[in-house]
Design a protein around this motif. Structure first.
Motif, mmCIF file in Angstrom:
data_model
loop_
_atom_site.group_PDB
_atom_site.id
_atom_site.type_symbol
_atom_site.label_atom_id
_atom_site.label_comp_id
_atom_site.label_asym_id
_atom_site.label_seq_id
_atom_site.Cartn_x
_atom_site.Cartn_y
_atom_site.Cartn_z
ATOM 1 N N ASP A 116 0.812 -1.220 0.000
ATOM 2 C CA ASP A 116 0.000 0.000 0.000
ATOM 3 C C ASP A 116 0.849 1.275 0.000
ATOM 4 O O ASP A 116 0.437 2.294 -0.539
ATOM 5 C CB ASP A 116 -1.063 -0.004 1.115
ATOM 6 C CG ASP A 116 -0.500 -0.026 2.528
ATOM 7 O OD1 ASP A 116 0.735 -0.047 2.674
ATOM 8 O OD2 ASP A 116 -1.310 -0.018 3.475
ATOM 9 N N SER A 127 0.274 3.792 -2.927
ATOM 10 C CA SER A 127 -0.165 5.113 -2.518
ATOM 11 C C SER A 127 0.733 6.182 -3.129
ATOM 12 O O SER A 127 0.275 7.199 -3.665
ATOM 13 C CB SER A 127 -0.140 5.204 -0.986
ATOM 14 O OG SER A 127 -0.237 6.533 -0.574
ATOM 15 N N LEU A 182 -6.038 1.055 1.053
ATOM 16 C CA LEU A 182 -5.998 2.469 0.663
ATOM 17 C C LEU A 182 -7.212 3.168 1.266
ATOM 18 O O LEU A 182 -8.322 2.643 1.269
ATOM 19 C CB LEU A 182 -6.047 2.634 -0.855
ATOM 20 C CG LEU A 182 -4.783 2.376 -1.638
ATOM 21 C CD1 LEU A 182 -5.003 2.799 -3.090
ATOM 22 C CD2 LEU A 182 -3.583 3.110 -1.043
#
Lengths: 495, 495
Positions: free
Chosen positions: B437, B441, B469
């Motif tokens: 993530d 991200s 997320l």
């Protein structure tokens, strides 16, 4: 049990019917009047009994199920849950416990909180006669100010992004306006990025202390000195030593090896004595800070109000080592309830200072920052200060004359110039009558005359406390000054 | 030396002529170009040379004498002072020192500051796509709001006393309006005197941690949990343990004898997981707090935005032991840049809480407090919340549909309801492509898609970090949501 009989609905109430039903059933469960396992009427039945729509009852039931007070069990209907038992028990047991706790226990506060709170407890009074630090408020240009607020609100409408997160250090327009002001008026040398905008001078003091000091770290502040600064140092649990500016050589008398990480001073108008720190002393302070690797926090709290010539330029402007943190406030120049102040950080402290500021969360509202910025940009801030300067000068002269007339043998005003408050020392004659400044201050306050006793600004226990009264005159009309001084004279003659 | 030849005056400048003369002479002294003992021309002579009035020059000289740069010696005229020598020397010596310091030394920050700053460094981005925590800002009723601001300014004109000091806890009208709101909407049981109004939720977190915790004191917060709370606990240097709310019995698994002084929870909508704490768990938390003599800080950050039925009532409303501190904010319900939040203190903490609040100095401007109070009193606050609730519900449904269409194999949305952000777990398919993530991200942010990775909300190092997320949808139009999800799908397919 007919549930409907225990529910009373207000048809005109602010609370919706569903919410009322929810609240009352929950209350019955909490009080133990609806025990575990009790089956509730169907929503249709209860709705008929209460003369409401079925959805209204279903809403209340659903909410109670969601919160765990009821369980819905398909065909068997809706029942009071097992979980609610914990609640019943708790209510009964806890009521006694609460009573016991209330009578005995004090909350367990942290040491730092107790130390901070101890320094300043008293709320400011509602009346304003001679309240130190209070500027004139009735002459504040409220109409103009309201226009700038409206304009700022419109600006945010046109720039909705400004309503979000970000700009923790300050709104760029205000940072710019502050720098222009302090450059011109105070000789400060800095860029807009160095400005942190905060909700008060107190928040600024707190931020600087927390940024630089851990518990036990060496630090220095003036004695007598500002109690707000003392609260911040106490909060940081610093090892705080007094800086006695009335010494001949304040920096020579300090213990060897005591290298304060932070030194707090009010060089332009020492609080509360009103003394101006001369060039030689300023340079010696800067040299001392260099040798000890100290930062200096320069609190320039009321420098806008100097009456003779331009005020002496800031210590920050003399600093070539980037050791001075400059602090200013709009509390005196605009109004205290505005709750906006600022720090100008030396370059190396800008990024950590902004990081800490964000995590302390004391940035003022963006709409307010825009309003102050446009007030400053249009020159109305300078005009207001100029007008207040003239007004305060008149009021100060008037106060001095009234004191000379009525209290000449009792209070000896210092020769300090400018500012918005006057310090008068208690005369020997007054002291010999048995007054000290604490008892006199208290006596005057009891009769509606606000003031601060000088001795309350001593904090180390190492210095002799001089006796004096601190009188704010900025918010009092000439007439009020006459009345207040006459009353003061009467009250002092009482002994 | 002809002094006038070294002075250049700008006749149209913002700075007065006297100030310009002062500044330039001071500059010459600082640079060593006017040495100690150098005699200056008479004010009359310099005035003629510069073609200005004599008073203009005299003002500059007087200022320089007052600051100690010059000495006036009766008949012998005005000379550069001995004291200025310190300055010359300093300038020369210090310039090199500053360079050296800039290259090497880092400022000596306190441990607490470093710990706090470390938690949250990144500034919020300027763009808004999927920025978590951001409410809709374009639909904010700016016109109405501007009217309330103007009215509040007028109110202060009529009550100039309100412009002074005092009301540190909050303006009574706003305390009252807040209590009415949380009573009705959140089942909070409290009186207006229990309300503290602050400049942000962050300031509220900071205040509570400092009020109750000294360095090393035991404390607990949820994991994963809100980074702002973490920053406050780190600032207080607490011995912080995780409260794992995904455990079957979170309170049974805690180490024996660990009696936290403070427990931070988000029971109505766990941040970031979105879980609702059920009644049984709430009661068990309250019992645990009673046994351990803990205070509980209930952060009710976005409870206004629940879409199904009424939101579950607050933990505070269940508390019979006065152990729950309730915290709310206007950042989501109005706008973040307003910078107003509040605490509702249990009775015993009201006085110490207000005392610490005053000494931390983060009260918002009084004019702003009045404006919010009248906005609430007229019911416009509730109307706005109702409208936003409908809007956010639509946007959430739209986002879910778009995710199902474009990213069904990649992101698995949680079933949490309400709020203004959505959590989606990374699917095994996505993980097997090598994404985690953090990297995902970062990749999305690089392409203008704001978001937060779930793993960044784990802080103890003891728990396995789930991958997800966190997407804010409240500020995005339906069109924007479509575009952003399509872009996101493309970006995720990149590997």
């Amino acid at each position: 049990m007919l549930l409907a009989g225990q529910i009373t609905l207000l048809r005109e109430g602010a609370e919706g019917l569903s919410r009322q039903i929810y609240g009352q059933i929950r209350g019955l469960i909490e009080e133990g009047r609806l025990g575990v396992g009790v089956r509730l009427p169907t929503s249709r039945a209860l709705a008929q009994d209460l003369n409401v729509g079925r959805n209204t009852v279903m809403g209340a039931y659903e909410q109670l199920v969601m919160e765990g007070f009821l369980v819905a069990d398909g065909r068997r209907g809706t029942m009071v849950s097992e979980a609610s038992r914990g609640f019943e028990g708790q209510t009964a047991r806890v009521e006694d416990a609460v009573k016991a706790v209330r009578q005995v226990a004090q909350p367990r506060l942290s040491r730092q909180a107790r130390h901070m709170i101890e320094v300043r407890r008293r709320e400011h009074p509602a009346f304003h006669s001679f309240q130190p630090g209070l500027p004139e408020l009735r002459s504040f240009p409220h109409d103009l100010w309201a226009r700038h607020l409206r304009r700022a609100a419109r600006h945010m409408q046109l720039h909705p992004d400004m309503g979000g997160y970000g700009h923790y250090s300050g709104v760029p327009d205000l940072q710019q306006a502050i720098i222009e002001h302090v450059r011109l008026a105070r000789g400060v040398v800095a860029e807009p990025e160095q400005v942190l905008v905060l909700s008060s001078a107190q928040a600024a003091l707190d931020l600087v202390c927390r940024l630089l000091l851990d518990a036990g770290d060496p630090a220095m502040m003036e004695e007598p000195g500002y109690s707000g600064a003392l609260a911040a140092f106490r909060g940081a649990q610093a090892d705080l030593r007094p800086l006695r500016l009335d010494d001949e050589a304040p920096f020579a008398n300090l213990p060897q090896g005591f290298d304060p990480k932070l030194i707090y001073v009010t060089p332009s108008h020492q609080f509360p004595i009103g003394r101006l720190m001369g060039l030689e002393e300023r340079l010696s302070l800067l040299r001392y800070a260099e040798a000890a690797s100290s930062y200096i926090l320069e609190d320039d709290y009321d420098s806008e109000f100097h009456f003779k010539g331009t005020p002496i330029a800031s210590l920050q402007g003399l600093d070539r080592q980037e050791r001075v943190i400059y602090m200013g406030t709009f509390s005196k120049s605009l109004m205290p309830a505005l709750h906006v102040a600022y720090l100008i950080m030396p370059p190396k402290l800008v990024v950590p200072g902004a990081g800490l500021h964000r995590n302390m969360g004391s940035a003022p509202s963006v709409v307010l920052q825009y309003a102050i910025a446009s007030f400053m940009q249009e020159g109305q801030f300078r005009t207001h200060i100029r007008q207040m300067c003239l007004l305060y000068q008149k009021r100060r002269a008037h106060l001095l004359a009234a004191l000379a007339r009525h209290c000449a043998g009792d209070l000896v005003p210092t020769s300090q110039d400018g500012g918005i408050q006057l310090l008068g020392y208690l005369s020997d004659a007054l002291l010999s009558k048995g007054w000290d400044d604490q008892s006199l201050s208290h006596h005057l306050r009891n009769h509606g005359l606000e003031n601060s006793p000088l001795s309350s600004f001593y904090w180390s226990g190492e210095m002799e406390r001089r006796q004096g009264l601190f009188l704010g005159y900025a918010a009092s009309s000439l007439e009020a000054i006459d009345q207040q001084v006459a009353l003061m004279a009467d009250l002092m003659a009482w002994r």
